[in-house]
Design an enzyme around this catalytic site. Structure first.
Site, PDB file in Angstrom:
ATOM      1  N   VAL A  52      -3.853  19.406  34.681  1.00 25.01           N
ATOM      2  CA  VAL A  52      -3.059  20.455  34.046  1.00 25.01           C
ATOM      3  C   VAL A  52      -2.550  21.412  35.126  1.00 25.01           C
ATOM      4  O   VAL A  52      -3.334  21.902  35.940  1.00 25.01           O
ATOM      5  CB  VAL A  52      -3.901  21.226  33.013  1.00 25.01           C
ATOM      6  CG1 VAL A  52      -3.034  22.261  32.309  1.00 25.01           C
ATOM      7  CG2 VAL A  52      -4.507  20.266  32.018  1.00 25.01           C
TER       8      VAL A  52
ATOM      9  N   ASP B 167     -12.820  16.961  18.472  1.00 27.87           N
ATOM     10  CA  ASP B 167     -13.371  17.275  19.790  1.00 27.87           C
ATOM     11  C   ASP B 167     -13.497  18.786  19.963  1.00 27.87           C
ATOM     12  O   ASP B 167     -13.041  19.348  20.961  1.00 27.87           O
ATOM     13  CB  ASP B 167     -12.507  16.658  20.890  1.00 27.87           C
ATOM     14  CG  ASP B 167     -13.289  16.475  22.189  1.00 27.87           C
ATOM     15  OD1 ASP B 167     -14.541  16.551  22.151  1.00 27.87           O
ATOM     16  OD2 ASP B 167     -12.650  16.261  23.239  1.00 27.87           O
TER      17      ASP B 167
END
Ligand SMILES: *[C@@H]1O[C@H](CO)[C@@H](O)[C@H](O)[C@H]1NC(C)=O
Ligand SMILES: *[C@@H]1O[C@H](CO)[C@@H](O)[C@H](O)[C@H]1NC(C)=O
Ligand SMILES: *[C@@H]1O[C@H](CO)[C@@H](O)[C@H](O)[C@H]1NC(C)=O
Ligand SMILES: *[C@@H]1O[C@H](CO)[C@@H](O)[C@H](O)[C@H]1NC(C)=O
Ligand SMILES: *[C@@H]1O[C@H](CO)[C@@H](O)[C@H](O)[C@H]1NC(C)=O
Ligand SMILES: *[C@@H]1O[C@H](CO)[C@@H](O)[C@H](O)[C@H]1NC(C)=O
Ligand SMILES: *[C@@H]1O[C@H](CO)[C@@H](O)[C@H](O)[C@H]1NC(C)=O
Ligand SMILES: *[C@@H]1O[C@H](CO)[C@@H](O)[C@H](O)[C@H]1NC(C)=O
Ligand SMILES: *[C@@H]1O[C@H](CO)[C@@H](O)[C@H](O)[C@H]1NC(C)=O
Ligand SMILES: *[C@@H]1O[C@H](CO)[C@@H](O)[C@H](O)[C@H]1NC(C)=O
Length: 884
Positions: free
Chosen positions: A591, A702
């Protein structure tokens, strides 16, 4: 007699000189010639050669080695070589739209003593002309100029240092050597004679160099002493036309062969004919001309003592690169074919369009205004070829129009003087950076006239005076004026300020830490966005969905159809400033930090190419995120789906993930209980929305502290929907899929049964809640019970709530609030999913915890709460990591 000869010789020399000077438009550059030796008349041609000083701003002068002097003379003897810079260019003044013969001569002559093999590229403007790979090379091209300047550039392709000895330009008539397209690169030029004489200027008025072709064994020479009428467009020399070749055997064909590389190269051949023999009444010379077995023209008979030039009208390809030109006698011909001279060329299509002429002229004026002649990359075409574009410029390229300059960065370039008026002619400029120079004078009004300007960065100069109102009022312009001691303005209104006071005008305000390169990326994206502003109104259908339903996109588009949020990979590169700042590494990608809109920071997740699992997840995530919009879910700003390159662009979450804050890796300040409650309430709201609010309903699958991200206001949002799957509403309440999730957070029932319900998220959320309460690892093998749920369960049976609590909270919490939260967490962790609360119930309970905590009296709590948060905020503005 003797004196007569001398007179003639002298006369000839004078004649040559006169002709040389009379030859209009010739440019004869002896590269590397010292100015004190310039100009001079070259032996033989009598042409006047001048030094290259002033035509090139770089390079060093050299001289070929002594042993090579015997086979060379001026202008071959000196050369210029270019040890610095990837590309070095000569800049020549030429006439626009003129057919030029351009010649570049390279005689290595072991000038550097290295006995090297040359290897470098020769460019004409932005287009590759030739690769120089022999010690002695003459490259010639016939090219029509498109502007009044011409650049001849040498570019390094390896270690070899490019050099050049001679540059020659000769304007030709417009109607000669005309091609269907492209320019003509010379392969060979010869006339047929056994004289061994090379003919050039002044015999050839254009200084074409004609090599005498020694006749082949089975050829015979034909010649005349009578003058050939050479008055035609090609202006050939009498000497070239006065001889010719015929086959020795009258019935044979006349063949001329040559090879081209690469084999797909297209060729032109120009054949020059004149009948040289006096034909008797019953004689005929007639033949057909074929190129590569195809008829070119014919039957043809050369005109007695009169030049005629024939060529192929279309460029021809030669099979396997082997070209054969054949002159085949016709049946009625009594004489064999005859050819006087021939030139063969390959076609080079110069496809690369030069930079917009006005922009190119303007940037050169800027260069001159600031004396930036030493910038090694500031030579040749400013924008093209891309790999040689000038430092500090960014251009916009399109297939059909010339490149334009939209970005000029001359920051920290030692500029002095005023802001150059030449800048106003860079009309396509979007970003202008002149920061950290020594510019003086006022901020000129013309900057406001730049149509597309969006950022002007003038920080760190010596500018003074008032800032023009037109600039201050210009919409959408970011004007940076910090660190100009004498600027007399504040935002909105101008007024005098004491000397030495620093002034900063930023319209609109941009974080000053933002580097310019990042602004650029942002702006380019902004341009993309400007046109297609996607409204982000909560609760309403996002505009992109309307777009794909109503204004239906073309059917050929890929599955992920949200045109207005789609970015190209190069946009992603710009957005992330070439992937400069890593925020974190996720399960299937890194990222990066980036900018959209000038002020909107984004997190760009690049999907690693390796995982095929990843691609599926990528698509799932895109499709999902594009449907989901909620203030507690990390928003998707856009995505990139360009072949191998896939990226997701999310809103930026300045304060990283919750786990970092809990573990103290982000900073040393702890989150107090109230803040923790607010964070879990935010997260619960996000989950609740997924479970009940959006269509189709979703399970996150998640939920964990690393997937809870915090923005600059410490508001929490759920991230990473990669593992999410839609599940049907009503009817079946579960879907069976591959078990996914993170150990420790994984619902044991889901794990056992593979039956996925939203209650699995509730379980994971219970774990998150326990982490907020205890600040202990989810799994800790050194603990008597490794799993946090079991460990808390044991502690609770012991009635030891105090030792469950995060000791760093220092007991500073409402125990009723905490107790309720522990209860709630444990109910979320009920092994039976049906007995777990729904997220709506969780939310109600959490809000009660918050009310309970807030109702607690005591000043110390308030102080704590504030300072802890504020300090975190201050410390966090320039640190980054946000992992997913
Ligand atoms: C000069 O030219 C002659 C004849 O072509 C050749 O034999 C000789 O090697 C050349 N000298 C050099 C230094 O190249
Ligand atoms: C210069 O060098 C080129 C390439 O070797 C050659 O063709 C030309 O004849 C030379 N000219 C002179 C004047 O030496
Ligand atoms: C080329 O033209 C420009 C302007 O037209 C002039 O300033 C410059 O001196 C010229 N250069 C040469 C070498 O003639
Ligand atoms: C040569 O040819 C041109 C045109 O083809 C003609 O005008 C001219 O008179 C000719 N010159 C002679 C000397 O015949
Ligand atoms: C000339 O060429 C023709 C056909 O190729 C051949 O038959 C003839 O023998 C040749 N004549 C001579 C003298 O070589
Ligand atoms: C010319 O080429 C043709 C076809 O390749 C061949 O038959 C002929 O013998 C050649 N003529 C000469 C003189 O080489
Ligand atoms: C052409 O005419 C000349 C005399 O003018 C003669 O000697 C010759 O044989 C003739 N040639 C042909 C092929 O008829
Ligand atoms: C530019 O280059 C010239 C010659 O190489 C040198 O004399 C001059 O000092 C350089 N100027 C700058 C600003 O570097
Ligand atoms: C801007 O361009 C125009 C037209 O090309 C030219 O006349 C003018 O001198 C240029 N202005 C500056 C400041 O270079
Ligand atoms: C700017 O110029 C002034 C004088 O013109 C000089 O004293 C100063 O050092 C320069 N500053 C920089 C950063 O070059």
């Amino acid at each position: 007699m003797e004196s007569h000869r001398v007179f003639v010789a002298t006369f000839m020399l004078i004649l040559h000189l006169v002709q040389a000077q009379d030859q209009p438009g010739f440019i004869n550059v002896d590269c590397g010639l010292l100015p004190r030796d310039s100009p001079y008349n070259a032996l033989g041609t009598g042409l006047v050669y001048t030094s290259d000083v002033g035509l090139v701003s770089s390079g060093k002068t050299g001289k070929i080695a002594k042993e090579f002097e015997e086979n060379n003379s001026t202008p071959n003897l000196t050369l210029r070589y270019f040890p610095d810079g990837a590309r070095n260019c000569y800049n020549l003044n030429v006439s626009r739209d003129t057919n030029y013969m351009i010649k570049a001569t390279f005689v290595y002559g072991n000038y550097d003593g290295h006995k090297d093999e040359p290897n470098f590229d020769l460019y004409l403007g932005p287009n590759l002309w030739a690769t120089v790979s022999r010690s002695e090379t003459v490259e010639e091209i016939i090219h029509v100029t498109k502007s009044d300047s011409l650049q001849v550039c040498l570019a390094k392709t390896g270690d070899f240092i490019p050099f050049i000895n001679i540059l020659e330009l000769r304007p030709l008539k417009k109607n000669v050597y005309v091609t269907e397209s492209g320019s003509l690169k010379l392969l060979f030029r010869k006339y047929f004679s056994d004289s061994g004489q090379t003919i050039r200027y002044p015999d050839d008025i254009y200084d074409r160099v004609w090599h005498a072709s020694f006749l082949e064994n089975n050829w015979a020479q034909v010649s005349t002493t009578l003058g050939v009428n050479v008055t035609d467009n090609y202006d050939l020399s009498q000497d070239v036309m006065a001889t010719g070749a015929t086959p020795l055997n009258d019935s044979e064909t006349l063949n001329i062969t040559w090879n081209v590389e690469p084999p797909t190269t297209k060729v032109y051949s120009y054949m020059h004919f004149a009948e040289l023999e006096t034909l008797r009444a019953n004689d005929t010379r007639e033949f057909n001309v074929m190129l590569n077995g195809n008829d070119l023209f014919g039957p043809y008979s050369p005109i007695p003592l009169k030049t005629e030039t024939e060529t192929n009208l279309k460029p021809e390809e030669c099979e396997d690169g082997a070209c054969i030109l054949q002159l085949v006698k016709t049946s009625k011909s009594t004489l064999p074919p005859l050819l006087n001279a021939i030139e063969a060329f390959t076609v080079i299509d110069f496809l690369q369009v030069e930079t917009d002429e006005d922009d190119a002229a303007a940037i050169k004026n800027v260069q001159n205004a600031y004396g930036l002649i030493n910038r090694s990359s500031w030579q040749g075409d400013p924008c093209v070829p891309k790999q040689y574009s000038w430092d500090g410029l960014k251009c916009s390229y399109s297939d059909s129009t010339p490149p334009i300059i939209n970005f000029l960065d001359l920051s920290a370039s030692g500029l002095t003087g005023i802001i150059a008026p030449a800048i106003q002619n860079l009309t396509h400029l979007e970003i202008l950076a002149l920061s950290n120079n020594n510019l003086t004078g006022e901020v000129p009004e013309f900057l406001a006239d730049l149509k597309s300007i969006m950022v002007i960065d003038l920080r760190g100069n010596n500018l003074s005076g008032p800032v023009p109102a037109s600039l201050l009022q210009k919409k959408g312009l970011m004007l940076h004026l910090d660190d100009n001691p004498h600027i007399l303005c504040t935002t909105g209104s101008c007024m005098h300020k004491g000397e030495g006071e620093k002034k900063s005008i930023i319209v609109p305000v941009v974080a000053s830490i933002v580097s310019l390169a990042v602004i650029i990326g942002a702006l380019i994206l902004f341009l993309v966005f400007r046109k297609k502003k996607a409204s982000k109104v909560e609760g309403t259908l996002p505009s992109y969905m309307q777009a794909s339903d109503g204004r239906s996109p073309r059917s050929s588009e890929p599955a992920i159809v949200t045109k207005n949020k789609r970015f190209t990979y190069s946009q992603v590169v710009i957005m992330t400033n070439n992937f400069q700042r890593i925020l974190g590494k996720g399960g299937f990608g890194i990222v990066y930090h980036g900018f959209v809109n000038g002020v909107e920071q984004v997190a760009v997740k690049i999907l690693s190419h390796s995982s095929s699992q990843g691609y599926k997840q990528f698509k799932a995530e895109v499709e999902l995120l594009l449907r989901v919009h909620h203030k507690n879910l990390v928003g998707l700003v856009g995505y990139c789906d360009e072949g191998e390159n896939m990226a997701l662009i999310y809103e930026y979450m300045a304060n990283g993930d919750l786990k970092e804050h809990m573990s103290g890796t982000r900073n040393r300040f702890i989150l107090n209980w109230e803040t923790r409650l607010k964070i879990v309430i935010d997260s619960a709201q996000g989950l609740e929305y997924l479970h009940n609010g959006c269509k189709p309903l979703m399970v996150h699958r998640d939920v964990k502290t690393t997937n809870i991200l915090l923005n600059e206001h410490f508001e929490a949002k759920l991230a990473d929907f990669g593992l999410s799957r839609s599940f049907p509403i009503g009817g079946e309440t579960h879907v069976s899929t591959v078990v996914a999730g993170t150990p420790g957070y994984l619902d044991p029932e889901y794990y056992k049964t593979n039956r996925l319900t939203e209650k699995s998220d509730v379980y994971s959320f219970g774990i998150v809640l326990l982490e907020m309460i205890t600040n202990r690892p989810v799994i800790d093998q050194s603990r008597e019970k490794p799993y946090i749920s079991e460990w808390v369960g044991i502690m609770l049976t012991k009635g030891d709530i105090i030792s469950i609590m995060d000791p760093s909270l220092n007991g500073d919490y409402d125990s009723g609030s905490v107790w309720k939260a522990v209860e709630l967490a444990m109910s979320c962790l009920n092994p039976s999913s049906t007995r777990r609360p729904t997220m709506s119930q969780v939310l109600i309970a959490l809000n009660e915890c918050l009310v309970s905590e807030n109702s607690r009296g005591g000043a110390s709590r308030d102080m704590d709460s504030k300072s802890s948060l504020e300090v975190s905020l201050t410390f966090d503005t320039d640190v980054s990591p946000m992992a997913r």
